[in-house]
Design a protein around this motif. Structure first.
Motif, PDB file in Angstrom:
ATOM      1  N   UNK A   1      15.379   4.984  -1.526  1.00 19.93           N
ATOM      2  CA  UNK A   1      14.804   4.192  -2.607  1.00 19.93           C
ATOM      3  C   UNK A   1      15.217   2.907  -3.142  1.00 19.93           C
ATOM      4  N   UNK A   2      16.555   2.842  -3.117  1.00 17.60           N
ATOM      5  CA  UNK A   2      16.289   1.746  -3.166  1.00 17.60           C
ATOM      6  C   UNK A   2      16.125   0.478  -2.790  1.00 17.60           C
ATOM      7  N   UNK A   3      16.888   0.903  -1.385  1.00 12.60           N
ATOM      8  CA  UNK A   3      16.121   0.307  -0.145  1.00 12.60           C
ATOM      9  C   UNK A   3      14.482   0.060  -0.714  1.00 12.60           C
ATOM     10  N   UNK A   4      13.709   0.106  -0.842  1.00 11.98           N
ATOM     11  CA  UNK A   4      12.607   0.736  -0.700  1.00 11.98           C
ATOM     12  C   UNK A   4      11.726  -0.684  -1.997  1.00 11.98           C
ATOM     13  N   UNK A   5      12.572  -0.885  -3.144  1.00 13.27           N
ATOM     14  CA  UNK A   5      12.156  -1.118  -3.989  1.00 13.27           C
ATOM     15  C   UNK A   5      12.426  -2.895  -3.800  1.00 13.27           C
ATOM     16  N   UNK A   6      13.918  -2.886  -3.205  1.00 13.73           N
ATOM     17  CA  UNK A   6      14.282  -4.191  -3.158  1.00 13.73           C
ATOM     18  C   UNK A   6      13.797  -4.505  -3.027  1.00 13.73           C
ATOM     19  N   UNK A   7      12.789  -4.388  -1.565  1.00 13.01           N
ATOM     20  CA  UNK A   7      11.422  -5.401  -1.076  1.00 13.01           C
ATOM     21  C   UNK A   7      10.551  -5.576  -1.601  1.00 13.01           C
ATOM     22  N   UNK A   8       9.951  -4.644  -2.615  1.00 10.37           N
ATOM     23  CA  UNK A   8       9.123  -4.547  -3.228  1.00 10.37           C
ATOM     24  C   UNK A   8       8.568  -5.854  -3.863  1.00 10.37           C
ATOM     25  N   UNK A   9       7.455  -5.984  -4.404  1.00  9.07           N
ATOM     26  CA  UNK A   9       7.413  -7.171  -4.841  1.00  9.07           C
ATOM     27  C   UNK A   9       6.964  -6.731  -6.399  1.00  9.07           C
ATOM     28  N   UNK A  10       7.087  -7.804  -7.529  1.00  6.22           N
ATOM     29  CA  UNK A  10       6.900  -7.478  -8.925  1.00  6.22           C
ATOM     30  C   UNK A  10       5.688  -6.432  -9.101  1.00  6.22           C
TER      31      UNK A  10
END
Length: 604
Positions: free
Chosen positions: A388-397
């Motif tokens: 989940x952290x990997x996915x959220x790190x590349x997600x826009x604000x």
């Protein structure tokens, strides 16, 4: 004359000697006086020893008296007390062994130089006589304290080590039996030894104060016995003896965790953690499922020693030889702590737990895990903390904020389902909200977990309520500070009969309530006061000893014995209790305690 100085007319008065302004005269006179004390036949001898005790208590680092022969003096007094019964029972000499051992312990508490002097004065064999029970539990308390200080220094440990086998056995026995001894010989009897009562309270306060002090002293006796064992265990001495048999003593340690009576000592968990630093200790603890279970319970509690429970589990899980003996039970508890950032002065605790549970070098060994639910929980941790952290790190604000808004909408839907009594559906909505809510929005996740815990509680599912409340308490800042989650978990612990855990949460809940108030007189919810009273009764230090004695009496045919009143130890007398019913019909209380279908969530 009003200001005329009063002069003492007694020859060789100790109190005058101590006031001598000339340092050389004072030193010589004190030295000679200390040598003569054991031969004094005077009714006021105990007053002199009491004054020496006061000096030792108030100025333990002052090296004057230790350098002038105080330890030789105390050793001679102990020797006379132990071997001359007629002298011991004369005047008020019965007090002297207690004072003498206490003086030795106070002066050796912080100064290794004093500890060396005490050893050279021959105090160890005499303290051991007291430790064996030559007199009573009162003298055992100060003897084990003094021996613990002497065993704490490298320079003096070897002198204690000479008696290692006996000291360890005596300390183990004292730690396990002292509460029952103090109750049986003091608290549970009407006619008490006068000198013990006087030592406890200095003649002030009556029976209630005596009972309070006896509880405090019994806890100290237990904790100091454990400290003496720590001195051996930390050097990996006598580990087989401490862990002998089927772990009977290790099991006993689970009931000796310091607590409300003795805040400064971790008690049994401190020794268990020391054992976990050794290969032998880890192996023996991993074989004691009762110990592992109790360490796990501590790790999710709000106890001050929570971090020690976590340390123990991490140490056990990192050892290849013990990992798979404890991983199934440990994972079910640690999974709720992986989002914990800090605890006290420790940081990244959740990260440490995650790395330990998901160690790469053990990945190929996961086939050893028999319980499929544990594998599911490990995957849950991997998903939450890594994937989940990997996915959220590349997600826009913007995308993250969008997910947050959707999670809030799901929370509102869950609240609506809750208010109409559809609790199962409310849980599903909160769960969906948690799946959507980004990890960085910790406060939003606190509310979702807390509301979910409230639903679990209403469904009489205390395990799930504890799990979700724990996750909420790990996410809040500082940890264990979210009032609603503390109260929910306190009730859930109570449902499972976990009195200590329930009590600690309830106390923190009250603290959270008081911090949120601005006026001087803080009213504590009546239901919280009731919970405190209930759990304090259950957690009374002498409860087990009391019940054992009652059972013995009943077995003997005394079936009508009433339980001893323990209201004095319920404590918290400064709490201003809120009335049971705030309105004429108790409407305010009903808002807090409404049953399923109408209960109000604090996190709406």
């Amino acid at each position: 004359m009003k200001n005329k100085e009063q002069f003492c007319t007694r020859l060789n008065c100790f109190f005058c000697i101590m006031k001598e302004p000339n340092s050389s005269i004072r030193t010589a006179t004190i030295t000679n006086y200390l040598k003569s004390i054991p031969f004094v036949e005077d009714e006021e001898l105990v007053l002199v020893i009491s004054e020496l005790w006061t000096n030792a208590m108030t100025q333990p680092d002052n090296q004057e008296l230790p350098s002038l022969g105080i330890f030789e003096c105390m050793a001679n007094l102990l020797k006379k007390s132990l071997h001359d019964k007629a002298w011991l029972l004369k005047n008020q000499n019965i007090y002297i062994p207690y004072y003498a051992a206490h003086i030795i312990g106070s002066y050796t508490m912080n100064k290794v130089e004093s500890a060396v002097r005490a050893i050279d004065s021959g105090v160890i064999p005499l303290l051991l006589e007291l430790l064996r029970g030559k007199m009573s539990w009162v003298e055992q308390r100060v003897a084990v304290r003094a021996l613990g200080h002497l065993a704490s220094y490298e320079k003096t440990f070897k002198a204690i080590q000479v008696y290692e086998n006996e000291v360890v056995k005596l300390s183990m026995h004292l730690a396990s039996s002292c509460l029952e001894t103090v109750y049986t010989l003091f608290v549970g009897v009407e006619k008490r030894l006068r000198y013990q009562s006087d030592l406890l309270t200095r003649g002030i306060g009556g029976v209630e104060m005596e009972n309070r002090k006896a509880e405090e002293w019994a806890s100290q006796l237990q904790c100091w016995s454990i400290h003496l064992l720590n001195c051996f265990a930390i050097k990996e001495r006598s580990l087989d003896l401490i862990c002998r048999g089927r772990g009977e003593f290790l099991n006993d340690l689970c009931g000796m965790w310091g607590g409300l009576v003795n805040h400064a000592s971790p008690g049994g968990i401190g020794l268990i953690r020391i054992l976990c630093y050794s290969k032998v200790g880890r192996k023996r603890i991993s074989e004691c499922s009762y110990v592992v279970e109790n360490v796990c319970k501590l790790s999710i509690s709000s106890d001050d020693w929570q971090y020690m429970g976590i340390d123990c589990l991490v140490l056990l899980l990192k050892d290849f030889d013990t990992r798979y003996d404890v991983i199934e039970i440990a994972t079910s508890y640690l999974v709720d702590l992986v989002e914990l950032r800090s605890l006290g002065n420790r940081s990244d605790i959740g990260e440490s737990i995650t790395m330990t549970l998901l160690l790469k070098e053990f990945k190929h060994q996961n086939s050893k895990i028999k319980d499929p639910n544990v594998r599911i929980r490990l995957e849950e941790i991997r998903d939450l903390k890594i994937e989940r952290r990997k996915v959220e790190q590349v997600m826009s604000r913007e995308k993250l904020e969008e997910k947050r808004i959707l999670a809030k909408l799901l929370k509102e839907q869950g609240n609506q389902k809750f208010m109409i009594g559809d609790i199962d559906e409310a849980i599903l909505k909160y769960s969906e909200g948690l799946e959507l809510c980004p990890s960085r929005y910790r406060n939003d996740r606190v509310v979702l977990h807390s509301n979910k815990a409230q639903c679990n509680l209403l469904l009489r599912d205390p395990d799930s309520a504890i799990s979700n409340a724990t996750r909420a308490l790990c996410l809040c800042e500082p940890p264990n500070s979210h009032a609603n989650s503390l109260w929910i978990r306190s009730k859930a612990f109570d449902m499972k009969g976990m009195a200590k855990e329930s009590l600690m949460d309830c106390i923190l809940f009250i603290n959270a309530c008081t911090k949120s108030k601005t006026h001087d007189r803080v009213k504590i919810p009546y239901f919280a006061v009731q919970m405190i009273s209930k759990q304090m009764d259950s957690m009374w230090l002498f409860r087990a000893a009391q019940l054992k004695e009652l059972n013995n009496h009943q077995t003997a045919g005394m079936m009508n014995i009433q339980m001893k009143d323990t209201s004095y130890m319920r404590g918290l007398s400064t709490i201003v209790e809120e009335p049971n019913c705030c309105g004429k019909d108790g409407s305010e209380r009903k808002k807090v305690e409404r049953a399923k279908g109408g209960k109000k969530l604090n996190e709406m």
